[in-house]
Structures are given as C-alpha cells and as structure tokens.
Write a protein that holds these residues in place. Structure first.
Motif, PDB file in Angstrom:
ATOM      1  N   ILE A  66      21.440  54.651  27.354  1.00 22.17           N
ATOM      2  CA  ILE A  66      22.204  54.652  28.256  1.00 22.17           C
ATOM      3  C   ILE A  66      23.604  54.625  26.867  1.00 22.17           C
ATOM      4  CG2 ILE A  66      23.513  52.865  29.285  1.00 22.17           C
ATOM      5  CD1 ILE A  66      21.229  52.592  31.256  1.00 22.17           C
ATOM      6  N   GLU A  85      24.605  57.987  26.854  1.00 24.59           N
ATOM      7  CA  GLU A  85      25.939  57.719  28.379  1.00 24.59           C
ATOM      8  C   GLU A  85      27.460  57.761  27.673  1.00 24.59           C
ATOM      9  OE1 GLU A  85      24.504  56.029  32.260  1.00 24.59           O
ATOM     10  OE2 GLU A  85      22.629  56.597  31.569  1.00 24.59           O
ATOM     11  N   ARG A 135      24.341  50.252  34.681  1.00 21.01           N
ATOM     12  CA  ARG A 135      23.160  51.172  35.180  1.00 21.01           C
ATOM     13  C   ARG A 135      22.122  51.000  34.874  1.00 21.01           C
ATOM     14  NH1 ARG A 135      23.000  55.162  36.832  1.00 21.01           N
ATOM     15  NH2 ARG A 135      22.881  56.740  35.184  1.00 21.01           N
TER      16      ARG A 135
END
Length: 517
Positions: free
Chosen positions: A33, A37, A299
């Motif tokens: 992540i 991301e 997340r």
C-alpha cells in the motif's frame, strides 16, 4: 441490513497473537500500500523486536540504542522505569532510527494490531520523511550513522580505560551542557560523511599532537604585549569569529584541551547535528507518520486484511495518539504534534480534493488539484514545521481547532488582550504566531562567541541578543557557563544585549581547578 463477511484466508492475523511470520506478512502488506498506492519512497527496512526494559533503555539514551555510556542515561532510565512500573506512564509503541536501513524497534508486548500500526507508522511514514525531507538530506548521514555511533561508543570506552572515567565523564558533562549550541545552523559546501569522520580521527590526533594550535603558541600574552597590537578584525578572522557553534569553536581553538577531549566534543557535536532536523520537524514528522498509518490501516481494513475487531482496536489507539487536551485541561502541555500534524495533513487532502471558495482564495496553487498524495509528498519534502504552519494552516482548521491568540501586554495592569480572532486579519496573525513557536531562530537563545583577549588574559567573550525581552535564566546560565569555562581553560564573560544595543546583564565564570585523584 447487509453485512460484509471478510474471508478468513485473507486476514493477516487473528486475535492479538503474532509471530515473526506474521510480522513479515504485515510488513509486506503495508509495503504494498505504501509504495504502490501512496507513492512513498523509503530506505530498506529492518524490524527489531525488543522488551519493555530495552525500550526504556532506548528512551534513556535519546532513542539511540547503540550509544556511549553516560550517567544521565541511567538517571533517565530510573525515572522512566519508576513511572512505567507504577502504571503512571505508557511507553511508546516504537522507536525508529533515521538510518539506512531504517531500523524500527517494536515492543514484544504489542498486539498484532499494534505491530501493524507501528510498522505502518514508523517503517513507512517516518522512513519516507527521513529519506525525502530536505533538512534530513542536508544534515544527516543515514548510511553512516550506525557505524559512527559504534565508533563513538568504542572510542569513549577506550578513553575511560586510558584517562579514567572521572575525566571522561567531566568532559561529557560539559559537552552535553553545550549540546544545543553545538550545531551548524546553515548549510556548508560539504555534506556530512560520518564514516570518513571515523577514519579521519587517527589522522587528526597525530596531526594535532605534532602541530596543535600555532596561534596560541605564537601570540605573546601579559604585559609585554598590548591589546592594541592585535586588531579586532584580524583576531576575529584568525579564530573564525563570530561563531554560534560553541562546541565547534572549543574543539578547534580551546588552548588547554587534550586531543582526546577534542574528539569527544566532535562526537557530541555530530550527535547534536544528527538530531538538529528532528527538532525542526516534530509536527511534520509525526503528522506524516500518523497520516500514513491512518491511510494504510484503513486500506488494510477495506481489503479485508484486518478484522473489524482489530480495526476498532486500531481506532482506539489512533484516537489516543491524536488527542488534544483543551487549554484548561490538567493534561494540557501545549500542542500535541501528532494531533496538529495529522489535522493539517488531512486538511491539505481536503483542500486538494474538495475545496471551498475560501480554500481557493487562500491556496490557489493546490486547491482542487485532485492529486492529494502528490501535494503531500511535495510538502513533506520541502518544508519544516515553521514554514509548514505559516504556509498551510487554513482558516477552516483554525476555526475547527478554535484557535485564538492572547497577548500579555506589560502596560496592562489586569488581564490579557485577545489580539487575533476569527477574521481574515486574525487568521494571518494566528498562523504567523503559531509558526513562530516552531522556529528555533525565534525560540532558541541567539548566543555568539564574539572575541578572545589574545593579548591579555585570554578571556572568552560571548553575547546573547535578547529577543522579545526574554533574558537567560540565571541559575541555568551559571551552570552552563561553568562548563564552558572548564573546557576553555580561562575566564568567560557572557553579555546580554538588549533592544537598544546596550549591555543589560553580564554573567561570568572562572575555570575550576581540577585535582587528579
């Protein structure tokens, strides 16, 4: 009513228990992540699991487990341990070191949820900030700090064996007293290379023992030489004055220090320089790490990798971290850097993605841009606390935090003045005043070494430029000046210069006579 069922096989862990395989899964999931991301850029990670006692020990040595010995660390250990054992104080969930690899220390008592939070917070949030913020790039050597600390620990141990623990402790005491005045505040032409510092130590020692300080040997003193024979500018140029890095000046110019003492001053000075960026980025650093851990934990929950129960455990801990007591709360001790930093990071995200007309007027360059993480990464790289607050504290957040500014006017006999409220002029004033609270040029005393009486008694002259009527505290000044005089080897005089450019106060110290046991 629809309930989302999260597949058990996707969970990183169940319950509170964990093992090292779990920690690896947690790290990999957070990394996916953080890098994929959020677009973070980090040093390689090294995760270490330690006991609560080891965490207390790390606390006591300013967060650096690989450190030389000093009595003050034991004092801090006893203080923290007493409060912790009585249940009057919690320990940090982690300690992270700005190094490459970036070392994150996790307490073994943490639950699996807390280990996930800590990994996200330290191993990715702090790690990214350390690697990318311009102050850390400028002033720290992440590649060499661990090797240098190992060298420093070994060097001071050898000094204790050769010159005695008392002599070494006395030098360290004096150096630590002057540590906050042992940093270069402005960038030089060369970057710090701590591995080279270690290698150069032997070369310096050999050179200094043969050729040390020609200046002091060639300048006559006493009645045979008049003060006027040595011009002020020439004298200052020879000694590199004025100089605000007091430890640096003593290391280079103190006439009675032994080579080993100079090396200890250099070690303390390098450690002080290492922590210098952290003093200027507390709000940003903790705000960045808190924002990153909040994004990652959310997340992980959305992806079904942590359960609802574990997520609730995280939210409770997160709420404690960002709790800000009101000014009239007994727990209030100023702004919580986690709370202020996290609130500002979230507010920037809101301004970039969902701006109001007010936001567009105050932040035309970023409002409505859409790329919140791109803006935040740029902010994390290019600001420190003072400039961050002065640029990005919004009227919206000022209202939400209910900030206002009080001014204690000495002309007023009763009460204080409210000098800034919630209007356009007030927002600017509140932002400016709060940013000054984080500006070390505003909060730290400005003290320079300005002259040395080379032709007379070699007295060292320092000046403190008084800001906002804030004079130095008498008792602390006396103690620190005594340490300075002991290192210098001659008398020292500190003058406090007020706003009218006159000497308002003077403080003096004479070196103590050292008797060898």
């Amino acid at each position: 009513m629809t309930m989302t069922v999260r597949p058990r096989e996707r969970l990183l862990f169940e319950g509170a228990d964990w093992d090292f395989a779990t920690l690896q899964r947690i790290h990999d999931a957070c990394e996916e992540i953080a890098l994929g991301e959020l677009g973070l850029d980090v040093y390689p990670n090294q995760i270490e699991v330690i006991t609560s006692e080891q965490m207390l020990d790390a606390y006591s040595s300013t967060g650096m487990p690989l450190f030389y010995r000093h009595w003050s660390f034991g004092k801090h250990f006893a203080h923290h341990e007493t409060f912790y054992r009585r249940g009057m104080r919690d320990l940090a969930y982690e300690i992270v070191i700005n190094s490459s690899p970036c070392i994150s220390y996790l307490m073994e008592e943490n639950t699996a949820t807390m280990q996930t939070l800590v990994t996200a917070h330290a191993a990715f949030g702090h790690n990214h900030f350390f690697k990318n913020n311009y102050l850390f790039k400028l002033w720290t050597d992440a590649e060499g700090i661990l090797d240098y600390l190992d060298f420093a620990k070994g060097y001071i141990t050898r000094c204790e064996e050769r010159y005695g623990e008392t002599a070494v402790e006395r030098t360290l005491d004096a150096a630590h007293a002057l540590m906050s005045h042992g940093v270069h505040r402005y960038a030089g032409k060369t970057t710090i290379d701590l591995r080279q510092e270690e290698k150069r130590e032997q070369e310096r020692r050999a050179h200094e023992e043969q050729m040390f300080n020609d200046l002091w040997r060639t300048v006559p003193v006493g009645k045979a030489k008049k003060a006027g024979d040595i011009g002020l500018e020439k004298r200052r140029a020879a000694l590199g004055l004025p100089q605000d890095n007091i430890l640096y000046f003593l290391e280079k110019s103190a006439p009675r220090l032994q080579p080993w003492q100079r090396e200890i001053l250099r070690i303390v000075r390098h450690v002080a320089q290492y922590f210098h960026p952290q003093r200027q980025t507390k709000v940003m650093n903790e705000g960045t790490a808190t924002f990153v851990h909040y994004q990652i934990m959310n997340r992980l929950h959305e992806r079904g990798q942590i359960s609802d129960g574990n997520f609730l455990e995280f939210l409770k801990s997160h709420a404690n971290v960002v709790f800000q007591p009101n000014y009239d709360d007994r727990r209030f001790s100023g702004f919580n850097p986690y709370a202020l930093g996290f609130a500002m990071m979230q507010d920037i995200e809101r301004i970039v993605t969902k701006p109001t007309e007010e936001d567009r007027a105050w932040f035309p360059d970023i409002a409505g841009g859409g790329d919140a993480m791109g803006v935040l990464r740029d902010v994390w790289a290019n600001y420190r606390d003072e400039s961050f607050i002065s640029q990005f504290l919004s009227p919206n957040l000022i209202r939400r935090l209910r900030l206002f500014h009080l001014y204690d006017d000495p002309e007023q006999t009763e009460g204080v003045l409210v000098s800034a409220i919630h209007n356009e002029r007030g927002y600017l004033r509140i932002r400016r005043q709060l940013s000054r609270e984080y500006d070390i040029g505003w909060t730290d005393p400005a003290i320079d070494i300005v002259d040395v009486d080379l032709a007379g008694d070699r007295r060292l002259l320092l000046q403190h430029i008084v800001m906002n009527g804030c004079y130095l505290q008498e008792s602390d000044t006396k103690l620190v000046l005594q340490h300075l005089a002991d290192l210098w080897g001659y008398d020292v005089l500190l003058q406090e210069i007020d706003g009218s450019n006159t000497v308002a106060r003077e403080h003096a110290a004479t070196p103590r006579k050292i008797v060898q046991s």
